[in-house]
Scaffold this motif. Structure first.
Motif, PDB file in Angstrom:
ATOM      1  N   LYS A 129      16.185   3.169   5.961  1.00 40.52           N
ATOM      2  CA  LYS A 129      17.602   2.973   6.271  1.00 40.52           C
ATOM      3  C   LYS A 129      17.831   1.926   7.359  1.00 40.52           C
ATOM      4  N   GLN A 130      16.764   1.500   8.040  1.00 42.71           N
ATOM      5  CA  GLN A 130      16.885   0.473   9.072  1.00 42.71           C
ATOM      6  C   GLN A 130      16.897  -0.941   8.496  1.00 42.71           C
ATOM      7  N   MET A 131      16.481  -1.073   7.243  1.00 42.33           N
ATOM      8  CA  MET A 131      16.345  -2.390   6.625  1.00 42.33           C
ATOM      9  C   MET A 131      17.616  -2.773   5.865  1.00 42.33           C
ATOM     10  N   LYS A 132      17.989  -4.062   5.978  1.00 46.21           N
ATOM     11  CA  LYS A 132      19.086  -4.574   5.147  1.00 46.21           C
ATOM     12  C   LYS A 132      18.578  -4.831   3.736  1.00 46.21           C
ATOM     13  N   PHE A 133      17.443  -5.512   3.647  1.00 48.48           N
ATOM     14  CA  PHE A 133      16.825  -5.747   2.346  1.00 48.48           C
ATOM     15  C   PHE A 133      15.313  -5.777   2.485  1.00 48.48           C
ATOM     16  N   PRO A 134      14.644  -5.074   1.604  1.00 52.39           N
ATOM     17  CA  PRO A 134      15.211  -4.036   0.769  1.00 52.39           C
ATOM     18  C   PRO A 134      15.420  -2.759   1.574  1.00 52.39           C
ATOM     19  N   ALA A 135      16.450  -2.015   1.259  1.00 52.34           N
ATOM     20  CA  ALA A 135      16.699  -0.710   1.876  1.00 52.34           C
ATOM     21  C   ALA A 135      15.985   0.374   1.081  1.00 52.34           C
ATOM     22  N   MET A 136      15.638   0.049  -0.176  1.00 50.58           N
ATOM     23  CA  MET A 136      14.996   1.016  -1.056  1.00 50.58           C
ATOM     24  C   MET A 136      13.993   0.294  -1.956  1.00 50.58           C
ATOM     25  N   VAL A 137      12.847   0.939  -2.172  1.00 46.87           N
ATOM     26  CA  VAL A 137      11.838   0.456  -3.108  1.00 46.87           C
ATOM     27  C   VAL A 137      11.697   1.527  -4.181  1.00 46.87           C
ATOM     28  N   VAL A 138      11.818   1.116  -5.435  1.00 43.86           N
ATOM     29  CA  VAL A 138      11.693   2.049  -6.554  1.00 43.86           C
ATOM     30  C   VAL A 138      10.540   1.587  -7.438  1.00 43.86           C
ATOM     31  N   LEU A 139       9.605   2.487  -7.690  1.00 41.18           N
ATOM     32  CA  LEU A 139       8.556   2.254  -8.680  1.00 41.18           C
ATOM     33  C   LEU A 139       9.020   2.986  -9.928  1.00 41.18           C
ATOM     34  N   LEU A 140       9.292   2.237 -10.979  1.00 41.60           N
ATOM     35  CA  LEU A 140       9.879   2.782 -12.196  1.00 41.60           C
ATOM     36  C   LEU A 140       8.895   2.637 -13.351  1.00 41.60           C
TER      37      LEU A 140
ATOM     38  N   LYS B 291       0.836  -1.197   0.000  1.00 43.53           N
ATOM     39  CA  LYS B 291       0.000   0.000   0.000  1.00 43.53           C
ATOM     40  C   LYS B 291       0.871   1.247   0.000  1.00 43.53           C
ATOM     41  N   LEU B 292       0.289   2.299  -0.521  1.00 46.84           N
ATOM     42  CA  LEU B 292       0.863   3.638  -0.481  1.00 46.84           C
ATOM     43  C   LEU B 292      -0.044   4.461   0.405  1.00 46.84           C
ATOM     44  N   VAL B 293       0.510   5.004   1.466  1.00 42.81           N
ATOM     45  CA  VAL B 293      -0.313   5.723   2.434  1.00 42.81           C
ATOM     46  C   VAL B 293       0.318   7.063   2.757  1.00 42.81           C
TER      47      VAL B 293
ATOM     48  N   LEU C 148       5.266  -2.560   2.464  1.00 39.48           N
ATOM     49  CA  LEU C 148       5.552  -3.767   1.712  1.00 39.48           C
ATOM     50  C   LEU C 148       5.520  -4.982   2.625  1.00 39.48           C
ATOM     51  N   GLN C 149       4.800  -6.010   2.205  1.00 35.04           N
ATOM     52  CA  GLN C 149       4.789  -7.289   2.905  1.00 35.04           C
ATOM     53  C   GLN C 149       6.073  -8.025   2.548  1.00 35.04           C
ATOM     54  N   LEU C 150       6.814  -8.460   3.555  1.00 34.30           N
ATOM     55  CA  LEU C 150       8.126  -9.042   3.310  1.00 34.30           C
ATOM     56  C   LEU C 150       8.205 -10.547   3.479  1.00 34.30           C
ATOM     57  N   ASP C 151       7.138 -11.160   3.973  1.00 32.51           N
ATOM     58  CA  ASP C 151       7.156 -12.610   4.119  1.00 32.51           C
ATOM     59  C   ASP C 151       5.732 -13.145   4.156  1.00 32.51           C
ATOM     60  N   PRO C 152       5.570 -14.462   4.110  1.00 29.52           N
ATOM     61  CA  PRO C 152       4.214 -15.026   4.031  1.00 29.52           C
ATOM     62  C   PRO C 152       3.379 -14.830   5.290  1.00 29.52           C
ATOM     63  N   TYR C 153       3.985 -14.379   6.370  1.00 25.19           N
ATOM     64  CA  TYR C 153       3.232 -14.172   7.615  1.00 25.19           C
ATOM     65  C   TYR C 153       2.754 -12.742   7.750  1.00 25.19           C
ATOM     66  N   SER C 154       2.792 -11.986   6.650  1.00 26.09           N
ATOM     67  CA  SER C 154       2.272 -10.625   6.555  1.00 26.09           C
ATOM     68  C   SER C 154       3.046  -9.608   7.386  1.00 26.09           C
ATOM     69  N   ILE C 155       4.283  -9.918   7.758  1.00 23.44           N
ATOM     70  CA  ILE C 155       5.108  -8.905   8.392  1.00 23.44           C
ATOM     71  C   ILE C 155       5.448  -7.885   7.319  1.00 23.44           C
ATOM     72  N   SER C 156       5.244  -6.616   7.622  1.00 28.70           N
ATOM     73  CA  SER C 156       5.489  -5.595   6.609  1.00 28.70           C
ATOM     74  C   SER C 156       6.380  -4.491   7.158  1.00 28.70           C
ATOM     75  N   SER C 157       6.970  -3.750   6.243  1.00 27.77           N
ATOM     76  CA  SER C 157       7.832  -2.629   6.594  1.00 27.77           C
ATOM     77  C   SER C 157       7.416  -1.419   5.787  1.00 27.77           C
ATOM     78  N   SER C 158       7.646  -0.230   6.369  1.00 27.31           N
ATOM     79  CA  SER C 158       7.312   1.025   5.714  1.00 27.31           C
ATOM     80  C   SER C 158       8.563   1.673   5.158  1.00 27.31           C
ATOM     81  N   TYR C 159       8.406   2.269   3.974  1.00 29.17           N
ATOM     82  CA  TYR C 159       9.484   2.955   3.289  1.00 29.17           C
ATOM     83  C   TYR C 159       9.021   4.378   3.015  1.00 29.17           C
ATOM     84  N   GLN C 160       9.789   5.361   3.462  1.00 30.21           N
ATOM     85  CA  GLN C 160       9.401   6.756   3.309  1.00 30.21           C
ATOM     86  C   GLN C 160       9.737   7.270   1.916  1.00 30.21           C
ATOM     87  N   PHE C 161       8.799   8.002   1.341  1.00 27.96           N
ATOM     88  CA  PHE C 161       8.980   8.603   0.023  1.00 27.96           C
ATOM     89  C   PHE C 161      10.143   9.582   0.100  1.00 27.96           C
ATOM     90  N   GLU C 162      11.129   9.391  -0.772  1.00 24.60           N
ATOM     91  CA  GLU C 162      12.311  10.241  -0.738  1.00 24.60           C
ATOM     92  C   GLU C 162      12.380  11.211  -1.915  1.00 24.60           C
TER      93      GLU C 162
END
Length: 150
Positions: free
Chosen positions: A94-105, A56-58, A68-82
């Protein structure tokens, strides 16, 4: 940082998108409800949906976040629009090892690519690796999903 009131929007993302993977057809469906864009991703093999993830984009205050959901157990992480330009929107955590960045291209053929990037070599648990490879092409430093509008 882009602020919510600059007129920039994600409306182009609404609708259904599809792409091919080694495991089947990857489909993303995005819909806007209020100020939130909800995405659901599917892997379809023959006519069966065998895998699903949620994105989702919120807008929170004056900032946008890609969740972004990162695994099948619905654990998700937020990425701030830069930042953004005419083709790409960049979100970081910046707290995440992977992914540290999400790009919509946005791509030339009217499609778009979701790219999950790291500054290092991707290191994932077997469960996360399996989850990511269902709908993405995994490279050394990123996972990529290419889609076109249905």
């Amino acid at each position: 940082n882009i602020r919510a009131n600059t007129g920039f929007n994600f409306n182009w993302l609404e609708g259904s998108w599809k792409g091919k993977t080694e495991e089947g057809n990857s489909v993303d469906t995005w819909r806007k409800v209020g100020d939130v864009f909800y995405g659901e991703g599917y892997l379809i093999q023959q006519s069966d949906t065998v895998f699903m993830e949620r994105m989702k984009l919120v807008n929170k205050g004056s900032e946008w976040f890609y969740v972004l959901q990162l695994d099948p157990y619905s654990i998700s992480s937020s990425y701030q629009f830069e930042s953004f330009d005419s083709e790409r929107m960049i979100f970081v955590n910046k707290q995440m090892k992977f992914p540290a960045m999400v790009v919509l291209l946005r791509t030339e053929n009217g499609g778009f690519s979701t790219q999950l990037l790291t500054n290092k070599t991707i290191e994932l648990s077997p469960m996360q690796l399996d989850f990511l490879t269902k709908r993405n092409v995994l490279l050394v430093d990123k996972a990529v999903r290419n889609l076109v509008k249905m």
